[in-house]
Design an enzyme around this catalytic site. Structure first.
Site, PDB file in Angstrom:
ATOM      1  N   GLY A  42       2.410  -1.003  -6.929  1.00  0.00           N
ATOM      2  CA  GLY A  42       2.765   0.459  -6.873  1.00  0.00           C
ATOM      3  C   GLY A  42       3.381   0.982  -5.972  1.00  0.00           C
ATOM      4  CD  GLN A  94       3.510   4.876  -0.700  1.00  0.00           C
ATOM      5  OE1 GLN A  94       3.187   4.235  -2.162  1.00  0.00           O
ATOM      6  NE2 GLN A  94       3.307   3.643  -0.375  1.00  0.00           N
ATOM      7  CB  CYS A 104      -1.537   1.420   1.053  1.00  0.00           C
ATOM      8  SG  CYS A 104      -0.377   3.405   0.911  1.00  0.00           S
ATOM      9  CG  LEU A 105       3.324  -0.924  -0.707  1.00  0.00           C
ATOM     10  CD1 LEU A 105       5.096  -1.004  -1.509  1.00  0.00           C
ATOM     11  CD2 LEU A 105       3.569  -3.194  -0.144  1.00  0.00           C
ATOM     12  CG  HIS A 120      -3.346   3.605  -4.153  1.00  0.00           C
ATOM     13  ND1 HIS A 120      -4.025   3.441  -2.825  1.00  0.00           N
ATOM     14  CD2 HIS A 120      -2.465   4.243  -3.633  1.00  0.00           C
ATOM     15  CE1 HIS A 120      -3.649   3.677  -1.859  1.00  0.00           C
ATOM     16  NE2 HIS A 120      -2.311   3.109  -1.895  1.00  0.00           N
ATOM     17  CD  GLU A 121       0.886   3.623  -5.720  1.00  0.00           C
ATOM     18  OE1 GLU A 121       1.886   5.064  -4.814  1.00  0.00           O
ATOM     19  OE2 GLU A 121       0.143   2.857  -5.660  1.00  0.00           O
ATOM     20  CG  HIS A 155       1.137   7.728  -2.456  1.00  0.00           C
ATOM     21  ND1 HIS A 155       0.850   7.553  -0.917  1.00  0.00           N
ATOM     22  CD2 HIS A 155       0.370   5.846  -2.524  1.00  0.00           C
ATOM     23  CE1 HIS A 155      -0.047   6.262  -0.216  1.00  0.00           C
ATOM     24  NE2 HIS A 155      -0.270   5.760  -1.720  1.00  0.00           N
TER      25      HIS A 155
HETATM   26 NI    NI Z   1      -0.245   3.270  -1.622  1.00  0.00          NI
END
Ligand code: NI
Length: 169
Positions: free
Chosen positions: A46, A51, A94-95, A136-137, A140
């Protein structure tokens, strides 16, 4: 391909709160297409707009690599309308936090309302990994990060690594 660099922890855009998308124009389509390309290249599950440097309440989820029945989904102006009382702990990455995996407790099941690329509203219920990825997303899009959900003790343990990430970003 129109992938963009992924923003790393320490960049203030990750903490911005996004105003709802009101016009479903070419800019939004381009943003989603950049998100999709960036997510695919990073082989993540995701990715949220912040991001890649755009403070908009938009994210994409792609669980197709882990579940053949899943396809890529786009969420615009998402809202979590229901969450189960039952919570589960799961390891998350998380990226924007390369090589950091943390055990996070979240509701096991959620109901989400969002809009698609045409501005059409939809609602889905998700559990397991999908519920995890969505929550999670969603965080963000609120300027919130998974490190906000760890215990003070874990936070102390990873303080040095966070500082290094922020210094390099
Ligand atoms: Ni993330």
């Amino acid at each position: 391909m129109a992938e963009r660099p992924i923003v790393i922890y320490g960049d203030p855009v990750l903490r911005e709160t996004a105003k709802p998308v009101e016009e479903f124009n070419q800019d939004v389509k381009d943003l989603v297409s950049n998100l999709v390309d960036t997510l695919k290249k990073a082989k993540g599950l995701g990715l949220a707009a912040s991001q890649i440097g755009a403070a908009k309440p938009v994210f994409v989820i792609d669980l197709s690599a882990v579940d053949i029945n899943q396809s890529l989904k786009v969420f615009i102006n998402p809202e979590i309308v229901e969450a189960s009382d039952q919570e589960v702990e799961m390891e998350e990455g998380c990226l924007s936090f390369p090589d950091m995996y943390l055990k996070i407790t979240r509701p096991e099941r959620v109901r989400v309302r969002a809009m698609d690329l045409d501005g059409k509203e939809f609602e889905i219920e998700a559990d397991g990994l999908a519920a995890r990825a969505i929550q999670h997303e969603f965080d963000h899009t609120q300027g919130s990060l998974f490190i906000d959900r760890i215990s003070p003790m874990t936070r102390t343990l990873i303080r040095g690594r966070l500082r290094k990430l922020a210094a390099a970003s």
